[in-house]
Design a protein around this motif. Structure first.
Motif, PDB file in Angstrom:
ATOM      1  N   PHE A   1     101.846  19.421   4.810  1.00  0.00           N
ATOM      2  CA  PHE A   1     102.656  20.632   4.991  1.00  0.00           C
ATOM      3  C   PHE A   1     102.702  21.021   6.476  1.00  0.00           C
ATOM      4  O   PHE A   1     102.779  20.129   7.323  1.00  0.00           O
ATOM      5  N   ILE A   2     102.660  22.304   6.807  1.00  0.00           N
ATOM      6  CA  ILE A   2     102.815  22.678   8.214  1.00  0.00           C
ATOM      7  C   ILE A   2     101.470  23.035   8.837  1.00  0.00           C
ATOM      8  O   ILE A   2     100.976  22.344   9.738  1.00  0.00           O
ATOM      9  N   ALA A   3     100.849  24.108   8.363  1.00  0.00           N
ATOM     10  CA  ALA A   3      99.624  24.586   9.034  1.00  0.00           C
ATOM     11  C   ALA A   3      98.518  23.537   9.025  1.00  0.00           C
ATOM     12  O   ALA A   3      97.781  23.402  10.003  1.00  0.00           O
ATOM     13  N   ASN A   4      98.403  22.794   7.933  1.00  0.00           N
ATOM     14  CA  ASN A   4      97.354  21.774   7.890  1.00  0.00           C
ATOM     15  C   ASN A   4      97.604  20.645   8.865  1.00  0.00           C
ATOM     16  O   ASN A   4      96.667  20.061   9.390  1.00  0.00           O
ATOM     17  N   ARG A   5      98.864  20.315   9.099  1.00  0.00           N
ATOM     18  CA  ARG A   5      99.149  19.271  10.088  1.00  0.00           C
ATOM     19  C   ARG A   5      98.703  19.753  11.461  1.00  0.00           C
ATOM     20  O   ARG A   5      98.145  18.981  12.246  1.00  0.00           O
ATOM     21  N   LEU A   6      98.997  21.010  11.755  1.00  0.00           N
ATOM     22  CA  LEU A   6      98.627  21.555  13.063  1.00  0.00           C
ATOM     23  C   LEU A   6      97.102  21.632  13.182  1.00  0.00           C
ATOM     24  O   LEU A   6      96.500  21.233  14.174  1.00  0.00           O
ATOM     25  N   GLN A   7      96.492  22.142  12.108  1.00  0.00           N
ATOM     26  CA  GLN A   7      95.048  22.288  12.096  1.00  0.00           C
ATOM     27  C   GLN A   7      94.359  20.929  12.130  1.00  0.00           C
ATOM     28  O   GLN A   7      93.332  20.744  12.775  1.00  0.00           O
ATOM     29  N   GLU A   8      94.931  19.986  11.425  1.00  0.00           N
ATOM     30  CA  GLU A   8      94.355  18.643  11.366  1.00  0.00           C
ATOM     31  C   GLU A   8      94.453  17.945  12.721  1.00  0.00           C
ATOM     32  O   GLU A   8      93.573  17.165  13.090  1.00  0.00           O
ATOM     33  N   ALA A   9      95.506  18.243  13.466  1.00  0.00           N
ATOM     34  CA  ALA A   9      95.638  17.646  14.799  1.00  0.00           C
ATOM     35  C   ALA A   9      94.490  18.140  15.696  1.00  0.00           C
ATOM     36  O   ALA A   9      93.856  17.355  16.406  1.00  0.00           O
ATOM     37  N   ILE A  10      94.211  19.435  15.651  1.00  0.00           N
ATOM     38  CA  ILE A  10      93.058  19.985  16.384  1.00  0.00           C
ATOM     39  C   ILE A  10      91.768  19.320  15.923  1.00  0.00           C
ATOM     40  O   ILE A  10      90.929  18.915  16.704  1.00  0.00           O
ATOM     41  N   TRP A  11      91.618  19.239  14.622  1.00  0.00           N
ATOM     42  CA  TRP A  11      90.383  18.735  14.031  1.00  0.00           C
ATOM     43  C   TRP A  11      90.128  17.276  14.431  1.00  0.00           C
ATOM     44  O   TRP A  11      89.027  16.901  14.823  1.00  0.00           O
ATOM     45  N   ARG A  12      91.176  16.468  14.380  1.00  0.00           N
ATOM     46  CA  ARG A  12      90.999  15.054  14.742  1.00  0.00           C
ATOM     47  C   ARG A  12      90.672  14.916  16.221  1.00  0.00           C
ATOM     48  O   ARG A  12      89.821  14.119  16.610  1.00  0.00           O
ATOM     49  N   GLU A  13      91.359  15.696  17.064  1.00  0.00           N
ATOM     50  CA  GLU A  13      91.044  15.638  18.488  1.00  0.00           C
ATOM     51  C   GLU A  13      89.589  16.060  18.705  1.00  0.00           C
ATOM     52  O   GLU A  13      88.873  15.442  19.510  1.00  0.00           O
TER      53      GLU A  13
END
Lengths: 319, 319
Positions: B193-205
């Motif tokens: 979805f949207i927020a998880n993609r954004l949050q997941e990008a932070i998390w992976r970095e």
């Protein structure tokens, strides 16, 4: 050489080079903390721009509480870079993000600044190793990366380059603390430092989504302000996920959601979740939790989210 | 079929399937909004877990203000899934993130739930198209993705699968609004979805940085809580960067920082900054700014950051 440096607590006069949003924000911050500031920028309207930026920030700074002796009139706009730095106890450079420009500018600042004075760059992402190569006394040059607006957001990331003395990094970290900032001192250079890498990951994913028609600008912003953005002022991404793991904490979270690291939830490939990485995340979160169990952390997060939501609600009603 | 659906505002009885942190959070939210809730989870201690989760959330919900008639005793824990959903006006599924498990579970829920009732899944990242394939009436299945804790964070992302009727997506969005959530209705499925993609990008970095010894868990969390995390409750990443562009807004920001999209500031590759993408970002921000000029946005952001910092300070002093 560092023996003759003004002690961080004795700094009285700061030179700010650059009159953009970041440079002007630093000027406002230092004025509000009671420092004398001399600023310089090559733009012909530098003085007007700086005063406008300071005026824009001043109500917020007054609301937060000015330091004793803080006065907007303690700002001088110098005619030349050399005049601006000649008498400074500390120099903060905030020029545009252009590596060649910064290399030349830092060399000029370095040549004109008394040799025991620490010079800090606001660069958003260049390493000091790249930037200091034309300086004759590179040992006192550090990155002091703020967040917009520098007069409000506490974070400053401090890191030296290969040519920087550790004492200068230590001095800068101490000085920024004295000047009211929250400092992260990094042991090694990473392009973009820490917060910008995290923020940039979000930003790039957002750009991809807009480019592909997967989400609008409005949906992206709403997904943060009504979602994870409400949790992040209290707990960062790691402790947030530690909580999401329930009573099992980060360990449960990684074991349960670990497989989703392989899922295409962002364009960013995840690292291999090795046992070592897992253990580092778990022990880091346990350290951060500092003895607070899940129920305590939940109660604190809930209080924070409620306080943040209320504050936002009041702003909306006032606006 | 949708003609016989209970109107979103007339929903009185909700079935919640799953008693983990998310399922329990939904139960607490719906109870606090005055609904009757019947829950089910295969775990032998489901009832105990659910009551504990509700008790943990209740002080925050009471503080926020309970709806008329809201009562913790309106929770029933059913013995079987079939009993839980038989009489529900709406079903929210919050089982573990396991695609096979969800496919089977949703098929069971689908078989046992009256055909005009909308069934929503809390999945963090699977698409409904993937999940609904074993259902006989897939047209009423939607994703309703909440954020932890679902009883506090307003955001719910609603999206249907290929087999979902548009009317069910619309109904779910309306229902979640009535139930006090902030809804983003997505036109198309994107994994995460949207927020998880954004949050997941932070998390992976963040995971990459910890894996490489570039930052500690503590530094990562501090870089957010003392940095950009203070801005995000009011303005999301797009409007934040619109402000960072000063009076030139997003257009200036993209022209000035555009080149840094090529910089290795995160492991996430940026999209090509085409003229079309640039224009979409700029017009999206102008729309979001809604006539507010830079000075107004700055004043609002500053008020928000101050309010958030004060609230965090008070929490720290209280704790």
């Amino acid at each position: 050489m560092s023996g003759s440096r003004t002690a961080p607590a004795d700094v009285g006069h700061i030179a700010c080079i650059g009159a953009g949003v970041i440079g002007g924000g630093w000027v406002a911050h230092f004025l509000a903390r009671g420092y004398r500031v001399t600023a310089w920028d090559p733009a012909p309207d530098a003085s007007e721009k700086l005063h406008r930026l300071v005026d824009l920030a001043w109500p917020a700074l007054t609301e937060l509480g000015l330091a004793e002796g803080a006065d907007r009139n303690n700002l001088t706009v110098a005619e030349t870079l050399e005049n601006a730095v000649a008498d400074a106890d500390f120099v903060q450079e905030s020029a545009p993000e252009d590596l060649e420009l910064k290399r030349d500018l830092l060399a000029r600042i370095d040549a004109a600044t008394p040799v025991d004075v620490v010079i800090s760059s606001s660069t958003s992402g260049f390493t000091m190793t790249e930037m200091q190569e034309r300086c004759t006394t590179p040992q006192r040059l550090v990155v002091g990366h703020p967040f917009n607006p520098p007069y409000l957001i506490p974070l400053v990331e401090v890191v030296g380059g290969e040519g920087t003395e550790e004492s200068a990094v230590r001095w800068a970290s101490e000085f920024f603390e004295v000047a009211g900032k929250s400092v992260i001192t990094m042991d090694r250079e990473v392009p973009g430092f820490i917060a910008n890498r995290l923020q940039e990951a979000i930003w790039r994913e957002a750009l991809h989504m807009v480019a592909n028609g997967e989400a609008t600008v409005e949906q992206i912003d709403t997904s943060i302000t009504e979602g994870p953005g409400l949790r992040w002022p209290l707990f960062g991404p790691c402790l947030t996920f530690h909580l999401a793991g329930g009573e099992g904490g980060m360990a449960h979270m990684l074991d349960h959601f670990g497989p989703s690291l392989k899922a295409p939830w962002t364009r960013l490939e995840a690292p291999e979740l090795t046992g070592e990485l897992r253990d580092r995340m778990v022990s880091g979160c346990e350290q951060a939790a500092d003895g607070r169990d899940n129920a305590e952390l939940v109660a604190q997060r809930d209080s924070a989210v409620i306080a943040v939501m209320r504050a936002m609600q009041q702003l909306k009603e006032a606006g």
